[in-house]
Design a protein around this motif. Sequence first.
Motif, mmCIF file in Angstrom:
data_model
loop_
_atom_site.group_PDB
_atom_site.id
_atom_site.type_symbol
_atom_site.label_atom_id
_atom_site.label_comp_id
_atom_site.label_asym_id
_atom_site.label_seq_id
_atom_site.Cartn_x
_atom_site.Cartn_y
_atom_site.Cartn_z
ATOM 1 N N LEU A 1 74.720 6.976 48.350
ATOM 2 C CA LEU A 1 75.852 7.567 48.890
ATOM 3 C C LEU A 1 75.653 9.203 48.832
ATOM 4 N N ALA A 2 75.283 9.567 47.643
ATOM 5 C CA ALA A 2 75.245 11.090 47.666
ATOM 6 C C ALA A 2 74.041 11.818 48.396
ATOM 7 N N ALA A 3 72.973 10.975 48.722
ATOM 8 C CA ALA A 3 72.171 11.458 49.544
ATOM 9 C C ALA A 3 72.462 11.673 50.857
ATOM 10 N N GLU A 4 73.279 10.288 51.265
ATOM 11 C CA GLU A 4 73.677 10.246 52.764
ATOM 12 C C GLU A 4 74.582 11.598 53.102
ATOM 13 N N HIS A 5 75.336 11.731 52.076
ATOM 14 C CA HIS A 5 76.322 13.089 52.108
ATOM 15 C C HIS A 5 75.502 14.390 52.357
ATOM 16 N N ARG A 6 74.441 14.202 51.435
ATOM 17 C CA ARG A 6 73.802 15.672 51.189
ATOM 18 C C ARG A 6 72.761 15.868 52.674
ATOM 19 N N ALA A 7 72.308 14.780 53.268
ATOM 20 C CA ALA A 7 71.419 14.751 54.233
ATOM 21 C C ALA A 7 72.351 14.896 55.611
ATOM 22 N N ALA A 8 73.378 14.552 55.546
ATOM 23 C CA ALA A 8 74.371 14.668 56.785
ATOM 24 C C ALA A 8 74.041 15.746 57.810
ATOM 25 N N PRO A 9 74.092 16.987 57.200
ATOM 26 C CA PRO A 9 73.872 18.011 58.113
ATOM 27 C C PRO A 9 72.533 18.135 58.961
ATOM 28 N N LEU A 10 71.537 17.237 58.454
ATOM 29 C CA LEU A 10 70.321 17.469 59.072
ATOM 30 C C LEU A 10 70.304 16.612 60.374
ATOM 31 N N VAL A 11 71.221 15.615 60.688
ATOM 32 C CA VAL A 11 71.140 14.890 61.966
ATOM 33 C C VAL A 11 71.266 16.060 63.257
ATOM 34 N N GLY A 12 70.222 15.761 64.102
ATOM 35 C CA GLY A 12 70.558 16.461 65.309
ATOM 36 C C GLY A 12 69.722 17.909 65.297
ATOM 37 N N ARG A 13 69.220 18.210 64.043
ATOM 38 C CA ARG A 13 68.272 19.338 63.973
ATOM 39 C C ARG A 13 67.102 19.403 64.682
ATOM 40 N N ASP A 14 66.669 20.469 65.126
ATOM 41 C CA ASP A 14 65.240 20.638 65.707
ATOM 42 C C ASP A 14 64.444 20.782 64.454
ATOM 43 N N VAL A 15 63.441 19.906 64.700
ATOM 44 C CA VAL A 15 62.369 19.865 63.637
ATOM 45 C C VAL A 15 61.448 21.072 63.205
ATOM 46 N N ASP A 16 61.126 21.687 64.368
ATOM 47 C CA ASP A 16 60.280 22.697 64.300
ATOM 48 C C ASP A 16 61.336 24.019 63.438
ATOM 49 N N ALA A 17 62.442 24.272 63.880
ATOM 50 C CA ALA A 17 63.225 25.306 63.240
ATOM 51 C C ALA A 17 63.414 24.706 61.694
ATOM 52 N N LEU A 18 63.691 23.347 61.406
ATOM 53 C CA LEU A 18 63.580 23.034 60.172
ATOM 54 C C LEU A 18 62.695 23.147 59.051
ATOM 55 N N VAL A 19 61.308 22.800 59.804
ATOM 56 C CA VAL A 19 60.274 22.945 58.653
ATOM 57 C C VAL A 19 59.750 24.516 58.851
ATOM 58 N N GLY A 20 60.448 25.319 59.687
ATOM 59 C CA GLY A 20 59.862 26.608 59.762
ATOM 60 C C GLY A 20 60.741 27.587 58.830
ATOM 61 N N ASP A 21 61.796 26.759 58.232
ATOM 62 C CA ASP A 21 62.875 27.490 57.291
ATOM 63 C C ASP A 21 63.171 26.771 56.228
ATOM 64 N N LEU A 22 62.095 26.380 55.376
ATOM 65 C CA LEU A 22 62.472 25.521 54.270
ATOM 66 C C LEU A 22 63.009 25.857 53.065
ATOM 67 N N GLY A 23 63.344 27.458 53.026
ATOM 68 C CA GLY A 23 64.124 28.160 52.265
ATOM 69 C C GLY A 23 65.448 27.687 52.630
#
Lengths: 446, 446
Positions: free
Chosen positions: A64-86
């Motif tokens: 449940l905690a991981a579901e909450h924590r990961a929720a903002p990732l849905v819809g994100r552009d993968v290249d942008a995400l892995v380009g800014d891992l900090g």
Amino acid sequence: MTRIVSVDVVDLRFPTSLSLDGSDAMNKDADYSAAYVVLRTDEPGLAGHGFTFTIGRGNDVCVLAAEHRAAPLVGRDVDALVGDLGGVYRELASDSQLRWLGPDKGVEHLAMAAVMNAVWDLAARVAGKPLWQLLVDMDPEALVDTLDLTYLSDVLTRDEAIAMLASSMPQRAERVADLQRTGYPCYTTSAGWLGYSDDKLRRLATEALEQGFRHVKLKVGANLEDDVRRCSIAREVIGWDANLMIDANQVWDVPQAIEWVQALAEFKPLWIEEPTSPDDVLGHAAIRKAVAPIGVATGEHGMNRVLFKQLFQAEAIDFCQLDAARLASINEIVPVYLMALKFGVPVCPHAGGVGLCELVQHLSVFDYVAVSGTTEHRVTEFVDHLHEHFADPCIVSDGAYVLPSQPGFSAEIHEASVAEYAFPDGSFWKGRQAADDVVDAAGSIR
Amino acid sequence: MTRIVSVDVVDLRFPTSLSLDGSDAMNKDADYSAAYVVLRTDEPGLAGHGFTFTIGRGNDVCVLAAEHRAAPLVGRDVDALVGDLGGVYRELASDSQLRWLGPDKGVEHLAMAAVMNAVWDLAARVAGKPLWQLLVDMDPEALVDTLDLTYLSDVLTRDEAIAMLASSMPQRAERVADLQRTGYPCYTTSAGWLGYSDDKLRRLATEALEQGFRHVKLKVGANLEDDVRRCSIAREVIGWDANLMIDANQVWDVPQAIEWVQALAEFKPLWIEEPTSPDDVLGHAAIRKAVAPIGVATGEHGMNRVLFKQLFQAEAIDFCQLDAARLASINEIVPVYLMALKFGVPVCPHAGGVGLCELVQHLSVFDYVAVSGTTEHRVTEFVDHLHEHFADPCIVSDGAYVLPSQPGFSAEIHEASVAEYAFPDGSFWKGRQAADDVVDAAGSIR
């Protein structure tokens, strides 16, 4: 443009308590479990996989905690995400309402580990590299940009971190070649679980030596007489050139730890692992002083980078056993490696459980190639359980991890394993429930 | 025979972020929340009430954890339960699978606090006494039997604990009489939230003095210039005889904390609260050395007794601000009080939030009557929010908590408040969702 289209978090539990695999003085009936995160994308075949490790009940709380924590990732552009891992780490970590539940500890931090492990797995897959290589190939400044150095500046500044990583650049290629020849040395805990008989201990320790291991670890702390007998058996089998380690899994208070370890000193253990509460920095320091030259090791329950900072500052440990599913992934793990180097403490990551070996092999390779440049005093845990569930299982040969070569963090679990061990609806658990129902219907005591 | 027939755990959230009540440098938009546990019995009118405090998102994670943790209580005989308050704690705490998720920290420990607070509330109700009085009336040995002294024996043994409590027995009746005259001194944080304007700060600080408070606390740490201006205003209003405290809510690293506090030293704060990570024992010790004579205070995020043990051992703090909904209720709180006494550190409990004032008043009375015997250097937090939701709200008069007189731990929340603020199905949140839906339908940006 590739996007993350959904995040699945699965409660996976493996019934290891049935065989007493994993039994120790604190944890008598562990069902090795994973809160397993899959970041699904709209590119066929591309997903990010990560998990945290638990031992059964409460794994659903982590889910449940991981579901909450990961929720903002849905819809994100993968290249942008892995380009800014900090950036993604800081964004997820900065939720002040969730932070209150830690900060940086317990269920919420385990969930953060699971989610960020999946993000790093995704990044390595996008790069087409095993995670260790992604890290090794990163420019020092770019890697440091991903790190969480919060609360560490009294010990490790950003500039120091960059300088430490930069200094290894000229040697990296050669060091990779070294490890491709030798692998990374590991030790086995598979022989020494507390629930195993003396005969099984003797047989497994013999096999461990035959397989090329030079270190054997025993669980201790339930009964001193038993510990003396088991340590004797182990030394009989492995002799005095190989290393014996002992592990109390936090069962002692500080004075009791000192007394008990002194009573086992004749067996010359390399280290006593988890002698007391994982939170007790000053307690470990006191134990270390009292039991030298036996080393003190801890870290599998080391909750965050601030705890490790203090373990180093207080000269409380001889071996740092960080855990890849308890610290918040690479963002927090690399700072611990850098602090360990600064204080001269070798890192021997905790593994075993389910999937921890798959994760930590990447960390140890990174340590050798980009941080410490040595395997001296370093040996990574290996437990030969549950690897069959992984798409890219670790390979151990002649007492050493073979370098992972597939893209990613080796965290992907077979769909068939998910179907069988998802809790409570996987086929294994449904079948078990049905069997229990039959027993209940027959009026037996469960 | 009375039994526990069910355990209800409710996710209660109060929309405090709307007014910036509770805003500080770390927590900008807290919705004060409670994972609220009710142990229902088959005796009409008898139930046990407890909670842990959170600030919004993730409260559901605590609810789930509390449901798991409390599950073994269903069906128990109430008299047996309240007759062995150490046994029930040890039983619930000994679940090794749940322990893995901490140990003794984060969500699982917050859940343990909520459940054990409800058990102690039930015990006090069965005894027909306010909780402080139940504790004061307990034989020292019986009280010590309830305590969790695990990992503390290097600092506090069972015999010492008994002796410390026994030594206060002759004075207890007189001390109760003292407090019945004077109440227990408190201070107000209501004036100093970071989101308040200078005018509001000035007005609230003035009112605080008029109401009899001798201590005023300001939030700091977002902007040094603002902090200087706000401290100036506070000193203008309260003068130099009353006490000013400042609170950074963990936003600084150690070197930054030292620098920032030294820049505010001219305002002679009594203490700097939470200057850095709550886990950083050695960091607090370093800050304390550097900023003396300004005191260092921390503890609202102090995760467990092992952390407090080390804060005392390292001489890291001048004031111990334990939290009644983060430590695992009386079983863990009393050991911290006893260690604090041994090390000469006054305990000034954290309060505010929702319901924390209701809880900590019992602790402070217990401290005065049975432990320290003094209010010197001691002052308990008070924040004037959300008391209207409690069946037995705390009463503050002339800057002091009036002794609670109703049976229990003052933790019961009105059913009407539950109906309104249960999340997400209470009437307030449903209404808000409906309003959001209207806005969405009109095409506005949320």
